[in-house]
Design an enzyme around this catalytic site. Structure first.
Site, short mmCIF file in Angstrom:
data_model
loop_
_atom_site.label_atom_id
_atom_site.label_comp_id
_atom_site.label_asym_id
_atom_site.label_seq_id
_atom_site.Cartn_x
_atom_site.Cartn_y
_atom_site.Cartn_z
N ASP A 49 -4.60 -6.42 6.31
CA ASP A 49 -5.90 -5.97 5.82
C ASP A 49 -6.80 -7.19 5.60
O ASP A 49 -7.94 -7.26 6.07
CB ASP A 49 -5.69 -5.19 4.51
CG ASP A 49 -6.95 -4.47 4.05
OD1 ASP A 49 -7.96 -4.50 4.77
OD2 ASP A 49 -6.92 -3.89 2.94
N ASP A 69 -0.62 -18.02 3.82
CA ASP A 69 -1.69 -18.88 3.28
C ASP A 69 -2.08 -19.97 4.29
O ASP A 69 -3.26 -20.22 4.54
CB ASP A 69 -1.36 -19.47 1.89
CG ASP A 69 0.12 -19.70 1.65
OD1 ASP A 69 0.92 -19.42 2.56
OD2 ASP A 69 0.49 -20.16 0.55
N TYR A 103 0.82 -1.21 0.00
CA TYR A 103 0.00 0.00 0.00
C TYR A 103 0.86 1.27 0.00
O TYR A 103 0.38 2.36 0.31
CB TYR A 103 -0.95 0.02 1.21
CG TYR A 103 -1.99 -1.10 1.21
CD1 TYR A 103 -1.98 -2.10 0.24
CD2 TYR A 103 -2.98 -1.14 2.16
CE1 TYR A 103 -2.92 -3.12 0.23
CE2 TYR A 103 -3.93 -2.15 2.18
CZ TYR A 103 -3.90 -3.14 1.21
OH TYR A 103 -4.84 -4.14 1.21
MG MG Z 1 -9.84 -3.55 4.92
#
Ligand code: MG
Ligand code: NAI
Length: 338
Positions: free
Chosen positions: A229, A205, A124
């Site tokens: 996130d 994962d 990000y």
């Molecule tokens: Mg989010």
């Protein structure tokens, strides 16, 4: 009297921030709100900018903000103001406690997870480009040693201070050897400085699978921005959904409190939004500013509302509106104070 910046946001934002303000008010903590409605697409319409400077100045001055979700256009248009806000104010910790409340029917018991998501870098970072000629899109996952160290240190300190059981670092260093490899390297180095914290590490994962099979085996999780996130929405799903989970964006001097969920356009304006996540974010805010008693009062009232189960919103199996659920929590707080 506290002066606190308030960003109601859009979609279900205004409904749930209104609920959180009412609940804070019920605790008797005196807050003067500096309110900014023109953020996101409303900011663009009015000032040509999604995050006007006076919003940032107000947060820098007050050092504390309560924020509703803000819609970000998908694939095009302005950059997420949520991401910009965290980067501009250097709010490098995103703390997301996912604790199961009584009375909710879920496949699990005893889920009590705390996620520490790195909040300013990784995928990000905002370093993106598109080569028209070659038709290639790049998004750079920039991870720095400094950025990794500070979130890791925060997580270890928090685990110690709150007497938690275990801290798990989540990464993908088998494939993303350099970027998340650096994060893992720093996690191992920091762990060596905290021998009293039970530390381990999982590849993301496998972690996702473990969390949906046996979440109660985990306690605290520290990870990079994108994984944090995704895993925090997953963990929200383990404890009743996005309507349940609060959050705090924390830097060295400034903190902005907001729910994990977004603006929920599918239910905006229908009074179906669950205000719990933002009300619990308000409790985190009060705890942060030292109003511990008020913070505990809110958590207790929320827990009681779920035990009773008579005034819950549809996402958690009830028929109450956002306002009715808020009124019940306010009522329970007022009862406690009397
Ligand atoms: Mg989010
Ligand atoms: P979302 O979190 O808004 O909604 C996902 C699903 O959860 C929807 O079905 C929604 O109805 C439900 N939900 C969310 N919050 C709820 C609540 N309080 N009560 C009951 N149900 C709830 O995620 P989505 O749809 O991916 O994103 C919508 C918009 O929100 C996007 O523009 C996104 O960029 C933005 N967003 C903003 C955030 C922020 O301001 N911090 C965080 C996440 C998304």
């Amino acid at each position: 009297m506290y002066t606190i910046t308030l960003i109601p946001g859009d979609g279900i934002g205004p409904e749930v921030t209104d609920a959180a303000c009412k609940v804070i008010n019920a605790t008797g903590v005196n807050v003067q709100w500096e309110r900014f409605e023109d953020v996101g697409f409303r900011g663009i319409e009015k000032f040509g900018h999604p995050l006007p400077d006076d919003v940032l100045s107000s947060i820098r001055k007050n050092r504390i903000a309560l924020k509703g979700p803000v819609t970000t256009p998908v694939g095009e248009g302005f950059r997420s103001i949520n991401v910009s806000l965290r980067q501009k104010l250097d709010l490098y910790v995103n703390l997301r406690p996912c604790k199961l409340l009584p009375g909710l029917l879920t496949p699990f018991t005893g889920v009590d997870l705390v996620i520490f998501r790195e909040n300013t870098e990784g995928l990000y970072s905002g370093i993106e480009s598109y080569d028209e000629r070659l038709e290639i899109a790049d998004s750079i996952a920039r991870i720095t040693r400094k950025g990794s160290r500070r979130i890791l240190r925060y997580a270890f300190e928090w685990v110690l201070a709150n007497q938690r059981k275990r801290l798990t670092a989540v990464h993908k260093a088998n494939v993303l050897k350099l970027s998340t490899g650096l994060f893992l390297e720093e996690a191992l180095a920091t762990a060596a400085e905290y021998p009293d914290v039970r530390f381990d590490q999982f590849i993301v994962d496998n972690m996702a699978m473990q969390l949906v099979i046996k979440p109660e085996q985990f306690d605290c999780i520290v990870t990079t921005n994108l994984f944090g996130d995704i895993l925090s929405d997953l963990c929200a799903g383990l404890v009743g959904g996005l309507g349940m989970v609060p959050g705090a964006n924390i830097g060295d001097d400034i903190a902005v409190f907001e729910a994990v969920h977004g603006s929920a356009p599918d239910i905006a304006g229908t009074s179906k939004a669950n205000p719990t996540a933002l009300i619990r974010s308000a409790a985190l805010l009060l705890h942060h500013i030292g109003e511990t008693e008020a913070s505990v009062q809110i958590e207790q009232a929320v827990t009681r509302a779920y035990e009773e189960g008579t005034s819950l919103t549809p996402d958690v199996g009830g028929t109450a509106s956002t306002g009715e659920m808020t009124d019940e929590i306010v009522h329970l707080i007022t009862d406690m104070s009397n």
